[in-house]
Design an enzyme around this catalytic site. Structure first.
Site, PDB file in Angstrom:
ATOM      1  CE1 TYR A 144     -56.825   0.266  66.453  1.00 47.16           C
ATOM      2  CE2 TYR A 144     -54.995  -1.346  66.897  1.00 47.16           C
ATOM      3  CZ  TYR A 144     -56.418  -1.072  66.516  1.00 47.16           C
ATOM      4  OH  TYR A 144     -57.035  -2.186  66.493  1.00 47.16           O
ATOM      5  NE  ARG A 191     -49.096 -13.515  66.452  1.00 51.61           N
ATOM      6  CZ  ARG A 191     -49.918 -14.009  67.282  1.00 51.61           C
ATOM      7  NH1 ARG A 191     -49.797 -14.458  68.261  1.00 51.61           N
ATOM      8  NH2 ARG A 191     -51.187 -13.361  67.194  1.00 51.61           N
ATOM      9  NE  ARG A 201     -58.521  -4.937  60.402  1.00 50.68           N
ATOM     10  CZ  ARG A 201     -58.907  -5.207  61.461  1.00 50.68           C
ATOM     11  NH1 ARG A 201     -58.708  -6.301  62.177  1.00 50.68           N
ATOM     12  NH2 ARG A 201     -59.322  -4.322  62.284  1.00 50.68           N
ATOM     13  CG  PHE A 261     -55.845 -13.149  84.530  1.00 52.04           C
ATOM     14  CD1 PHE A 261     -56.479 -13.986  83.556  1.00 52.04           C
ATOM     15  CD2 PHE A 261     -55.694 -11.573  84.433  1.00 52.04           C
ATOM     16  CE1 PHE A 261     -57.350 -13.225  82.773  1.00 52.04           C
ATOM     17  CE2 PHE A 261     -56.530 -11.070  83.781  1.00 52.04           C
ATOM     18  CZ  PHE A 261     -57.468 -11.746  82.959  1.00 52.04           C
TER      19      PHE A 261
HETATM   20  C1  PS7 Z   1     -60.616  -9.016  79.559  1.00 54.83           C
HETATM   21  C2  PS7 Z   1     -58.915 -10.823  79.726  1.00 54.83           C
HETATM   22  C3  PS7 Z   1     -53.438  -7.703  82.828  1.00 54.83           C
HETATM   23  C4  PS7 Z   1     -52.698  -5.273  83.504  1.00 54.83           C
HETATM   24  C5  PS7 Z   1     -61.064  -9.271  73.443  1.00 54.83           C
HETATM   25  C6  PS7 Z   1     -55.293  -8.826  78.330  1.00 54.83           C
HETATM   26  C7  PS7 Z   1     -57.840  -6.880  69.828  1.00 54.83           C
HETATM   27  C8  PS7 Z   1     -53.766  -8.543  72.790  1.00 54.83           C
HETATM   28  O1  PS7 Z   1     -55.601  -7.610  66.939  1.00 54.83           O
HETATM   29  O2  PS7 Z   1     -58.344 -10.530  68.541  1.00 54.83           O
HETATM   30  O3  PS7 Z   1     -57.418  -9.193  66.565  1.00 54.83           O
HETATM   31  O4  PS7 Z   1     -55.079 -10.257  66.334  1.00 54.83           O
HETATM   32  O5  PS7 Z   1     -56.237 -12.002  68.889  1.00 54.83           O
HETATM   33  C9  PS7 Z   1     -59.240  -9.743  77.652  1.00 54.83           C
HETATM   34  C10 PS7 Z   1     -52.930  -6.158  80.916  1.00 54.83           C
HETATM   35  C11 PS7 Z   1     -59.663  -7.175  73.993  1.00 54.83           C
HETATM   36  C12 PS7 Z   1     -54.750  -7.203  76.635  1.00 54.83           C
HETATM   37  C13 PS7 Z   1     -57.234  -6.981  72.145  1.00 54.83           C
HETATM   38  C14 PS7 Z   1     -59.803  -8.781  76.517  1.00 54.83           C
HETATM   39  C15 PS7 Z   1     -53.336  -7.162  79.853  1.00 54.83           C
HETATM   40  C16 PS7 Z   1     -60.336  -6.630  72.513  1.00 54.83           C
HETATM   41  C17 PS7 Z   1     -55.232  -8.147  75.629  1.00 54.83           C
HETATM   42  C18 PS7 Z   1     -59.294  -9.045  75.277  1.00 54.83           C
HETATM   43  C19 PS7 Z   1     -54.295  -6.473  78.999  1.00 54.83           C
HETATM   44  C20 PS7 Z   1     -59.395  -5.755  71.973  1.00 54.83           C
HETATM   45  C21 PS7 Z   1     -56.150 -10.316  71.685  1.00 54.83           C
HETATM   46  C22 PS7 Z   1     -55.100  -7.279  74.262  1.00 54.83           C
HETATM   47  O6  PS7 Z   1     -57.182 -10.273  70.703  1.00 54.83           O
HETATM   48  O7  PS7 Z   1     -56.237  -9.554  68.462  1.00 54.83           O
HETATM   49  C23 PS7 Z   1     -59.542  -9.885  78.762  1.00 54.83           C
HETATM   50  C24 PS7 Z   1     -52.982  -6.478  82.433  1.00 54.83           C
HETATM   51  C25 PS7 Z   1     -60.014  -8.334  74.062  1.00 54.83           C
HETATM   52  C26 PS7 Z   1     -54.698  -7.477  78.091  1.00 54.83           C
HETATM   53  C27 PS7 Z   1     -57.924  -6.383  71.334  1.00 54.83           C
HETATM   54  C28 PS7 Z   1     -56.141  -7.895  72.108  1.00 54.83           C
HETATM   55  C29 PS7 Z   1     -56.153  -9.084  72.575  1.00 54.83           C
HETATM   56  C30 PS7 Z   1     -55.079  -8.321  73.028  1.00 54.83           C
HETATM   57  P1  PS7 Z   1     -55.937  -9.307  66.982  1.00 54.83           P
HETATM   58  P2  PS7 Z   1     -56.944 -10.576  69.296  1.00 54.83           P
HETATM   59 MN    MN Z   2     -59.497  -5.825  66.483  1.00 56.71          MN
HETATM   60 MN    MN Z   3     -55.289 -12.555  66.800  1.00 51.74          MN
END
Ligand code: PS7
Ligand code: MN
Ligand code: MN
Ligand code: MN
Ligand code: MN
Ligand code: MN
Length: 343
Positions: A144, A191, A201, A261
């Site tokens: 997942y 968290r 969920r 970043f």
């Molecule tokens: C493209 C910067 C840098 C190698 C929107 C950044 C949910 C934790 O579960 O909604 O709803 O509480 O608060 C970000 C690795 C992803 C992972 C991911 C795209 C780092 C959609 C972030 C972020 C890889 C799917 C928080 C993963 O969202 O979570 C960009 C390297 C998005 C990264 C989801 C989660 C982000 C997350 P929830 P949130």
């Molecule tokens: Mn989600």
């Molecule tokens: Mn969140």
């Protein structure tokens, strides 16, 4: 220098910049600070995935509608008119304004478009796997997290390489980039126990929580605090295994804006894990890093040496709090030692 140079932006660029600021709690600043080669591509990648995640998170969309929406979502990038006005999610605005996001996508260089398109297709498909079925084993937990965050890490590493700001080998090491994403997602899932449970969920793996209590909801009952903490610490211990990969990935970065970043979310994650470790507040409210602490960490995340020092600080704080009676104390200790040997 103005923070956002709206004067030189097209109307959809302006909309996208506003959407980024409105929807990302922590990413907007570090994305805007990226070197110009990467800024628009990463901003667009963020907004496309934020839109996809908004569909996944919207509990008012029935699954028989949601499944095809997620599976076909990548095709919306090629359709100038596609938008979705019926979401009830807090980030519904990215679906309402999606034509501006897809326009920016179509104007990106091909080397970036192929990455964003590919990751969007894979993530949308992957998200459907866990709509009907719950996360059971630890392997499924990794699966997942691969779909929703590992793929983000893989896509970002490919974008970094495609820009020429990082080595091409970085974008080819998908296994490593996957783990960097997993570190963030597992921390988020740990968290968000109470928030997710209240939304009905479940992202904690059943193979772990069922060893401690027959119902996941029991952990919110103070009567079962001992079991709840043992389970929490077990999941945090599993997540600490990812620290060596996180450090290795950061050690391979050359560009300062890319380094910041990547490093800021990693440092926030270790701080969050430390705050959550053996902390009963995870089961009664939200455990958050205070604004001042967050700012201090963000300013300290600008070199590999300082990131290692921050990591060390938090790993030592966990190490000093491992309860002798915790069922996984020996493993937690050994993972802390391993991490510290790399700091
Ligand atoms: C493209 C910067 C840098 C190698 C929107 C950044 C949910 C934790 O579960 O909604 O709803 O509480 O608060 C970000 C690795 C992803 C992972 C991911 C795209 C780092 C959609 C972030 C972020 C890889 C799917 C928080 C993963 O969202 O979570 C960009 C390297 C998005 C990264 C989801 C989660 C982000 C997350 P929830 P949130
Ligand atoms: Mn989600
Ligand atoms: Mn969140
Ligand atoms: Mn989400
Ligand atoms: Mn959320
Ligand atoms: Mn969450």
């Amino acid at each position: 220098i103005p923070k956002y140079d709206y004067g030189s932006m097209t109307p959809s660029m302006k909309v996208c910049t506003d959407l980024l600021v409105r929807t990302s709690r922590s990413f907007a600043a570090v994305i805007q600070a990226l070197d110009v080669e990467l800024r628009n591509a990463v901003c667009n990648f963020y907004l496309v995935l934020r839109a996809l995640d908004t569909v996944e998170d919207d509990m008012s969309i029935p699954n028989d509608i949601k499944v095809p929406m997620l599976k076909n979502f990548h095709e919306n990038l090629l359709d100038p008119d596609w938008k979705f006005m019926d979401s009830k999610d807090k980030d519904a605005v990215v679906l309402q304004q999606f034509p501006h996001i897809s326009k920016e996508f179509r104007e990106l260089p091909e080397k970036y478009r192929e990455v964003i398109f590919d990751v969007c297709a894979k993530m949308g498909n992957g998200m459907t796997v866990f709509l009907e079925r719950k996360v059971d084993t630890l392997e499924e937990w990794d699966e997942y997290c691969h779909y929703v965050a590992g793929l983000v890490g893989i896509g970002l590493a490919r974008l970094f390489s495609a820009s020429g700001l990082e080595e091409s080998s970085l974008g080819k090491d998908s296994a490593l980039a996957n783990k960097v994403g997993l570190f963030l997602q597992k921390t988020n899932i740990i968290r968000d126990y109470l928030e997710d449970w209240n939304d009905q969920r479940i992202f904690w793996p059943k193979a772990v929580w069922s060893k401690h209590r027959p119902n996941l909801g029991d952990f919110a009952n103070p009567e079962f605090q001992k079991e709840a903490l043992a389970c929490l610490n077990e999941l945090i211990t599993n997540t600490l295994e990812l620290i060596p990969s996180s450090l290795l990935f950061m050690s391979r970065l050359h560009n300062q804006s890319v380094f910041n970043f990547v490093a800021i979310p990693q440092v926030m994650a270790i701080a969050t894990l430390e705050r959550c470790y053996n902390n009963p507040k995870v089961f009664s409210g939200v455990v958050k890093i205070r604004k001042g602490e967050a700012v201090r960490m963000m300013m300290g995340s600008s070199s590999f040496e300082s990131v290692k020092a921050i990591m060390k600080h938090f790993v030592v704080k966990i190490q000093d709090r491992i309860p002798e009676s915790d069922p996984n104390s020996e493993q937690t200790k050994s993972l802390c030692k391993k991490a510290l040997s790399l700091c």
